[in-house]
Design an enzyme around this catalytic site. Sequence first.
Site, PDB file in Angstrom:
ATOM      1  N   HIS A 128      -1.317 -20.965   0.669  1.00  0.00           N
ATOM      2  CA  HIS A 128      -0.190 -20.045   0.834  1.00  0.00           C
ATOM      3  C   HIS A 128       0.470 -19.671  -0.493  1.00  0.00           C
ATOM      4  O   HIS A 128       0.715 -18.512  -0.758  1.00  0.00           O
ATOM      5  CB  HIS A 128       0.848 -20.646   1.788  1.00  0.00           C
ATOM      6  CG  HIS A 128       0.427 -20.601   3.225  1.00  0.00           C
ATOM      7  ND1 HIS A 128      -0.645 -21.321   3.696  1.00  0.00           N
ATOM      8  CD2 HIS A 128       0.915 -19.902   4.271  1.00  0.00           C
ATOM      9  CE1 HIS A 128      -0.793 -21.072   4.989  1.00  0.00           C
ATOM     10  NE2 HIS A 128       0.150 -20.207   5.370  1.00  0.00           N
TER      11      HIS A 128
ATOM     12  N   LYS B 291       6.703  -1.688   1.644  1.00  0.00           N
ATOM     13  CA  LYS B 291       5.525  -1.179   2.365  1.00  0.00           C
ATOM     14  C   LYS B 291       4.376  -2.178   2.232  1.00  0.00           C
ATOM     15  O   LYS B 291       3.442  -1.987   1.442  1.00  0.00           O
ATOM     16  CB  LYS B 291       5.151   0.201   1.821  1.00  0.00           C
ATOM     17  CG  LYS B 291       4.351   1.046   2.804  1.00  0.00           C
ATOM     18  CD  LYS B 291       4.369   2.497   2.394  1.00  0.00           C
ATOM     19  CE  LYS B 291       3.356   3.344   3.120  1.00  0.00           C
ATOM     20  NZ  LYS B 291       3.540   3.465   4.560  1.00  0.00           N
TER      21      LYS B 291
ATOM     22  N   TYR C 211       0.845  -1.189   0.000  1.00  0.00           N
ATOM     23  CA  TYR C 211       0.000   0.000   0.000  1.00  0.00           C
ATOM     24  C   TYR C 211       0.880   1.238   0.000  1.00  0.00           C
ATOM     25  O   TYR C 211       2.108   1.149   0.165  1.00  0.00           O
ATOM     26  CB  TYR C 211      -0.927   0.013   1.228  1.00  0.00           C
ATOM     27  CG  TYR C 211      -0.226   0.341   2.528  1.00  0.00           C
ATOM     28  CD1 TYR C 211       0.630  -0.576   3.138  1.00  0.00           C
ATOM     29  CD2 TYR C 211      -0.389   1.597   3.124  1.00  0.00           C
ATOM     30  CE1 TYR C 211       1.281  -0.251   4.311  1.00  0.00           C
ATOM     31  CE2 TYR C 211       0.259   1.913   4.310  1.00  0.00           C
ATOM     32  CZ  TYR C 211       1.096   0.981   4.897  1.00  0.00           C
ATOM     33  OH  TYR C 211       1.749   1.301   6.051  1.00  0.00           O
TER      34      TYR C 211
ATOM     35  N   ARG D  13       6.835   4.699  -5.320  1.00  0.00           N
ATOM     36  CA  ARG D  13       7.173   3.708  -4.290  1.00  0.00           C
ATOM     37  C   ARG D  13       6.146   2.579  -4.271  1.00  0.00           C
ATOM     38  O   ARG D  13       6.482   1.409  -4.061  1.00  0.00           O
ATOM     39  CB  ARG D  13       7.267   4.372  -2.914  1.00  0.00           C
ATOM     40  CG  ARG D  13       7.706   3.392  -1.824  1.00  0.00           C
ATOM     41  CD  ARG D  13       7.925   4.046  -0.484  1.00  0.00           C
ATOM     42  NE  ARG D  13       6.694   4.621   0.045  1.00  0.00           N
ATOM     43  CZ  ARG D  13       6.629   5.366   1.142  1.00  0.00           C
ATOM     44  NH1 ARG D  13       7.723   5.628   1.830  1.00  0.00           N
ATOM     45  NH2 ARG D  13       5.483   5.851   1.561  1.00  0.00           N
TER      46      ARG D  13
ATOM     47  N   GLU E 149      13.418   2.892  13.234  1.00  0.00           N
ATOM     48  CA  GLU E 149      12.439   3.909  12.833  1.00  0.00           C
ATOM     49  C   GLU E 149      11.312   3.874  13.850  1.00  0.00           C
ATOM     50  O   GLU E 149      11.501   3.370  14.964  1.00  0.00           O
ATOM     51  CB  GLU E 149      11.950   3.645  11.411  1.00  0.00           C
ATOM     52  CG  GLU E 149      11.329   2.271  11.226  1.00  0.00           C
ATOM     53  CD  GLU E 149      10.805   2.008   9.823  1.00  0.00           C
ATOM     54  OE1 GLU E 149      10.579   2.961   9.073  1.00  0.00           O
ATOM     55  OE2 GLU E 149      10.593   0.825   9.497  1.00  0.00           O
TER      56      GLU E 149
ATOM     57  N   LEU F 188      11.655   1.735   6.424  1.00  0.00           N
ATOM     58  CA  LEU F 188      10.972   2.136   5.199  1.00  0.00           C
ATOM     59  C   LEU F 188      11.640   3.408   4.687  1.00  0.00           C
ATOM     60  O   LEU F 188      11.836   4.352   5.471  1.00  0.00           O
ATOM     61  CB  LEU F 188       9.495   2.419   5.491  1.00  0.00           C
ATOM     62  CG  LEU F 188       8.691   2.747   4.239  1.00  0.00           C
ATOM     63  CD1 LEU F 188       8.372   1.485   3.449  1.00  0.00           C
ATOM     64  CD2 LEU F 188       7.412   3.488   4.582  1.00  0.00           C
TER      65      LEU F 188
ATOM     66  N   ARG G  14      -8.203 -20.076  -0.230  1.00  0.00           N
ATOM     67  CA  ARG G  14      -7.043 -19.914   0.653  1.00  0.00           C
ATOM     68  C   ARG G  14      -5.972 -20.984   0.406  1.00  0.00           C
ATOM     69  O   ARG G  14      -6.272 -22.177   0.389  1.00  0.00           O
ATOM     70  CB  ARG G  14      -7.474 -19.944   2.126  1.00  0.00           C
ATOM     71  CG  ARG G  14      -6.340 -19.567   3.073  1.00  0.00           C
ATOM     72  CD  ARG G  14      -6.792 -19.600   4.521  1.00  0.00           C
ATOM     73  NE  ARG G  14      -5.740 -19.098   5.399  1.00  0.00           N
ATOM     74  CZ  ARG G  14      -4.688 -19.813   5.790  1.00  0.00           C
ATOM     75  NH1 ARG G  14      -4.553 -21.047   5.389  1.00  0.00           N
ATOM     76  NH2 ARG G  14      -3.784 -19.277   6.579  1.00  0.00           N
TER      77      ARG G  14
END
Length: 274
Positions: A102, A145, A33, A52, A177, A201, A100
């Site tokens: 993996h 991110k 995101y 980004r 951070e 990040l 579902r």
Amino acid sequence: MENIAYYNGRISSIEEMMIPMNERSSYFGDGVYDAMFTVERVPLQLDDHLRRFYRSAKRIEIEVLMPFDELRAMVLDFCRRVDSPDQMVYVQATRGVGMRGHAYRFAGGTPSLWVWVKPDVLDPMDRDYRCITMEDTRYLHCDIKTLNLLPSVIYTQRAEEAGCDETILHRGERVTECAHSNVHILRDGALKTAPCDNLILPGITRAHRIAQCREMGIPVIEEPFTVQEMMEADEVFFTSASALCCRIREIDGRSVAWAEALSEVEALKAAVSR
Ligand code: PLP
């Protein structure tokens, strides 16, 4: 309208948008995101954030199916349509919808694109902030991110419970951070900030404050610093898309010393506001 959302071609309010149960983001946080804020409906550093976003998606082999210019145009259109001029813009790409499992080479799955714009405001720069510290127990890909934000959720909850604004993270002695921002120190007139490796990040706001320091003749040292160095710094501040330049006055209940008259952070804040 109050807010607006897009999901795979459908447009509605955020509250009305329906997402399929088999969205891999809900099972695995399988997506990336980005987020930014507007001033008078203009998203700050829109292109940097979108670049980004596409980079993050590529890192985990998700293709953002909408081209950059089209997504950019949609974001700007949404910003025009939402009533409040102060907004948060959110974009998300996920592995898509599938039973579902993996491994992600599931049959027929195409990546999903989410976009929304809602009213929100930047954190004020005219007050000082209080933080706690916690050991950084996240994984080793903090430069991407992704949606895997459980540690950040817990760090932020702990800060709130302590009556504080943000949690500063450290791996052993090294400060990395914050839960949702980058942290920087000023010592003897120079800015010191963690290097862009896999432990942080690469904040868009961080990059802009660094550029601003260079323009203002403030030396910039992109090197790891310790918790002790931070506690003994002249000034400490954090940055993010919502917190353009926020000075930290207290860490773990101890005040962080700073000299108002010589404050580099004040000068940075003044430059941000111009
Ligand atoms: N670090 C983390 C963990 C974040 O979540 C964020 C923002 O969400 C930042 C740093 C600051 O990045 P930016 O300035 O691009 O918002």
